[in-house]
Enzyme design. Structure first.
Site, PDB file in Angstrom:
ATOM      1  N   THR A  97       0.864  -1.181   0.000  1.00  0.00           N
ATOM      2  CA  THR A  97       0.000   0.000   0.000  1.00  0.00           C
ATOM      3  C   THR A  97       0.898   1.228   0.000  1.00  0.00           C
ATOM      4  OG1 THR A  97      -1.656  -1.190   1.303  1.00  0.00           O
ATOM      5  CG2 THR A  97      -1.885   1.197   1.175  1.00  0.00           C
ATOM      6  N   LYS A 172      -7.669   1.557  -3.033  1.00  0.00           N
ATOM      7  CA  LYS A 172      -7.292   1.112  -1.679  1.00  0.00           C
ATOM      8  C   LYS A 172      -7.472   2.262  -0.676  1.00  0.00           C
ATOM      9  CE  LYS A 172      -5.116  -1.168   1.666  1.00  0.00           C
ATOM     10  NZ  LYS A 172      -5.391  -2.444   2.278  1.00  0.00           N
ATOM     11  N   LYS A 240       0.112   5.185   8.283  1.00  0.00           N
ATOM     12  CA  LYS A 240       0.795   5.369   6.978  1.00  0.00           C
ATOM     13  C   LYS A 240      -0.262   5.539   5.877  1.00  0.00           C
ATOM     14  CE  LYS A 240       1.882   1.576   4.892  1.00  0.00           C
ATOM     15  NZ  LYS A 240       1.409   1.005   3.669  1.00  0.00           N
TER      16      LYS A 240
HETATM   17  P1  NAP Z   1       5.535  -6.610   7.429  1.00  0.00           P
HETATM   18  O1  NAP Z   1       5.134  -7.881   8.072  1.00  0.00           O
HETATM   19  O2  NAP Z   1       6.170  -5.559   8.267  1.00  0.00           O
HETATM   20  O3  NAP Z   1       6.529  -6.987   6.229  1.00  0.00           O
HETATM   21  C1  NAP Z   1       7.173  -6.013   5.467  1.00  0.00           C
HETATM   22  C2  NAP Z   1       8.104  -6.725   4.504  1.00  0.00           C
HETATM   23  O4  NAP Z   1       8.761  -5.756   3.677  1.00  0.00           O
HETATM   24  C3  NAP Z   1       9.212  -7.513   5.210  1.00  0.00           C
HETATM   25  O5  NAP Z   1       9.502  -8.647   4.438  1.00  0.00           O
HETATM   26  C4  NAP Z   1      10.386  -6.528   5.188  1.00  0.00           C
HETATM   27  O6  NAP Z   1      11.656  -7.158   5.258  1.00  0.00           O
HETATM   28  C5  NAP Z   1      10.182  -5.901   3.819  1.00  0.00           C
HETATM   29  N1  NAP Z   1      10.785  -4.572   3.702  1.00  0.00           N
HETATM   30  C6  NAP Z   1      10.398  -3.445   4.334  1.00  0.00           C
HETATM   31  N2  NAP Z   1      11.185  -2.422   3.964  1.00  0.00           N
HETATM   32  C7  NAP Z   1      12.075  -2.914   3.072  1.00  0.00           C
HETATM   33  C8  NAP Z   1      13.129  -2.340   2.331  1.00  0.00           C
HETATM   34  N3  NAP Z   1      13.424  -1.037   2.428  1.00  0.00           N
HETATM   35  N4  NAP Z   1      13.853  -3.137   1.522  1.00  0.00           N
HETATM   36  C9  NAP Z   1      13.558  -4.455   1.414  1.00  0.00           C
HETATM   37  N5  NAP Z   1      12.568  -5.064   2.098  1.00  0.00           N
HETATM   38  C10 NAP Z   1      11.827  -4.286   2.912  1.00  0.00           C
HETATM   39  O7  NAP Z   1       4.307  -5.903   6.686  1.00  0.00           O
HETATM   40  P2  NAP Z   1       2.960  -6.554   6.110  1.00  0.00           P
HETATM   41  O8  NAP Z   1       1.944  -6.600   7.186  1.00  0.00           O
HETATM   42  O9  NAP Z   1       3.274  -7.784   5.348  1.00  0.00           O
HETATM   43  O10 NAP Z   1       2.491  -5.386   5.111  1.00  0.00           O
HETATM   44  C11 NAP Z   1       3.160  -5.169   3.876  1.00  0.00           C
HETATM   45  C12 NAP Z   1       2.379  -4.135   3.068  1.00  0.00           C
HETATM   46  O11 NAP Z   1       1.034  -4.614   2.846  1.00  0.00           O
HETATM   47  C13 NAP Z   1       2.249  -2.762   3.733  1.00  0.00           C
HETATM   48  O12 NAP Z   1       2.285  -1.758   2.768  1.00  0.00           O
HETATM   49  C14 NAP Z   1       0.872  -2.841   4.389  1.00  0.00           C
HETATM   50  O13 NAP Z   1       0.291  -1.552   4.560  1.00  0.00           O
HETATM   51  C15 NAP Z   1       0.107  -3.656   3.366  1.00  0.00           C
HETATM   52  N6  NAP Z   1      -1.047  -4.401   3.912  1.00  0.00           N
HETATM   53  C16 NAP Z   1      -0.943  -5.100   5.088  1.00  0.00           C
HETATM   54  C17 NAP Z   1      -2.051  -5.774   5.579  1.00  0.00           C
HETATM   55  C18 NAP Z   1      -1.984  -6.548   6.890  1.00  0.00           C
HETATM   56  O14 NAP Z   1      -3.054  -6.938   7.388  1.00  0.00           O
HETATM   57  N7  NAP Z   1      -0.820  -6.800   7.457  1.00  0.00           N
HETATM   58  C19 NAP Z   1      -3.277  -5.749   4.876  1.00  0.00           C
HETATM   59  C20 NAP Z   1      -3.340  -5.068   3.663  1.00  0.00           C
HETATM   60  C21 NAP Z   1      -2.227  -4.385   3.195  1.00  0.00           C
HETATM   61  P3  NAP Z   1      12.287  -7.603   6.705  1.00  0.00           P
HETATM   62  O15 NAP Z   1      11.741  -8.972   6.973  1.00  0.00           O
HETATM   63  O16 NAP Z   1      13.739  -7.583   6.480  1.00  0.00           O
HETATM   64  O17 NAP Z   1      11.833  -6.565   7.703  1.00  0.00           O
END
Ligand code: NAP
Length: 290
Positions: A97, A172, A240
């Site tokens: 997102t 979104k 965010k």
């Molecule tokens: P998360 O568990 O914090 O995972 C983030 C991932 O991105 C991790 O693999 C992290 O690597 C990687 N990452 C972050 N910054 C990076 C960078 N600069 N370079 C390379 N890798 C990087 O987050 P998430 O919950 O999966 O969410 C991911 C996205 O989906 C976000 O934009 C969020 O808003 C969206 N989203 C989430 C949900 C939900 O329910 N969680 C629902 C809809 C949408 P590391 O493992 O090394 O930290």
């Protein structure tokens, strides 16, 4: 079956990439913290690569699900970014997102290299990712979308192209705007019920199937009443997203007074130490106010 790379094995990306492997695609994963990529390969097979560029080499489709605008820029066009490893004619599908602005910027940068970028943010949370039941809102070139759709279908219950680059991210934003006010309303309803001496569970049992019912009400009221918030969609991520909504509204002239207010309530939740709590913790904020 396609050769696919997946960048970002977080709460969402890890199971999404798993569904691609289960569907029979040849998957190479990249994760900044390499241990997660190794764990993924041990569970699903496929291969892990040390950089986005290496993961992307030879892939017809590169998918990503990272954190925010800067993270996406980094994995696309930063040092060892995916675009450097992608061949002309391949498609980058971004599930993060992010703002429509960064999407359009990277779409244009990709075009110059013959790479099509499809913005494809998701709704459905961790459970949706794990069950392969996400709703996916897309933007980008029609031809690239048509090619990407069968790949996305591996973890989606619904997928739709909403328009040109950025249209998926704008959709979104609508989703997040609708959720913000609704969760505050639900929190106020449950708070009012408690203060009035009603049984919150009985109240939802009666009104949940009526006009006030919602996904948030039916899926969150029990955990809210039980004071359980260590799950779900994190307040930090919601802020965010709401900041993206509010700055986009400034550009388009839309009026979002309730969204702006709820964003400030989420700021209070962060101050309570709840940055990783589920968005339904707006109820905990009201309870803490007495
Ligand atoms: P998360 O568990 O914090 O995972 C983030 C991932 O991105 C991790 O693999 C992290 O690597 C990687 N990452 C972050 N910054 C990076 C960078 N600069 N370079 C390379 N890798 C990087 O987050 P998430 O919950 O999966 O969410 C991911 C996205 O989906 C976000 O934009 C969020 O808003 C969206 N989203 C989430 C949900 C939900 O329910 N969680 C629902 C809809 C949408 P590391 O493992 O090394 O930290």
């Amino acid at each position: 079956m396609a050769k696919v790379a997946f960048l970002g094995l977080g709460v969402m990306g890890y199971p999404m990439a798993g569904h691609l492997a289960a569907a029979g695609h040849e998957v190479t994963v990249y994760n900044r913290t390499a241990a997660k990529a190794d764990a993924w390969v041990a569970q699903h097979g496929g291969a892990a690569a040390p950089t986005p560029a290496e993961a992307a080499k030879g892939a017809e489709f590169v998918l990503s699900c990272v954190g925010n605008d800067d993270d996406l820029r980094q994995v696309c066009t930063g040092a060892d970014g995916a675009f450097a490893g992608m061949a002309a004619g391949s498609v980058f599908v971004d599930h993060t997102t992010v703002s429509a602005a960064v999407t359009r910027e990277l779409h244009a940068a990709g075009n110059e290299m013959g790479i099509s970028l499809v913005d494809a943010p998701v709704s459905g949370g961790q459970a949706g990712a794990e069950n392969g039941q996400l709703v996916v809102m897309c933007g980008g070139d029609e031809d690239a979308y048509k090619r990407a759709e069968p790949i996305i279908d591996s973890f989606a219950k619904a997928c739709r192209r909403m328009g040109e680059s950025g249209a998926g991210q704008l959709t979104k934003m609508v989703n997040q705007i609708c959720i913000a006010g609704l969760v505050q309303g639900l929190s106020e309803g449950l708070h009012f019920a408690e203060k009035a001496g009603l049984d919150g569970r009985a109240v939802i049992d009666v009104i949940g199937g009526g006009a006030a019912g919602s996904w948030q009400m039916l899926n969150r009221y029990e955990t809210m009443l039980d004071d359980h918030f260590e799950h779900g969609f994190a307040v930090d991520w919601m802020r965010k997203d709401l900041n993206i909504c509010l700055s986009t509204a400034d550009e388009t002239g839309a009026s979002l007074p309730v969204t702006a207010l709820v964003d400030q309530f989420y700021k209070d939740v962060q101050k309570m130490g709840g940055g990783r709590w589920d968005t339904s913790s707006l109820f905990k904020r009201l309870r803490a106010m007495g």
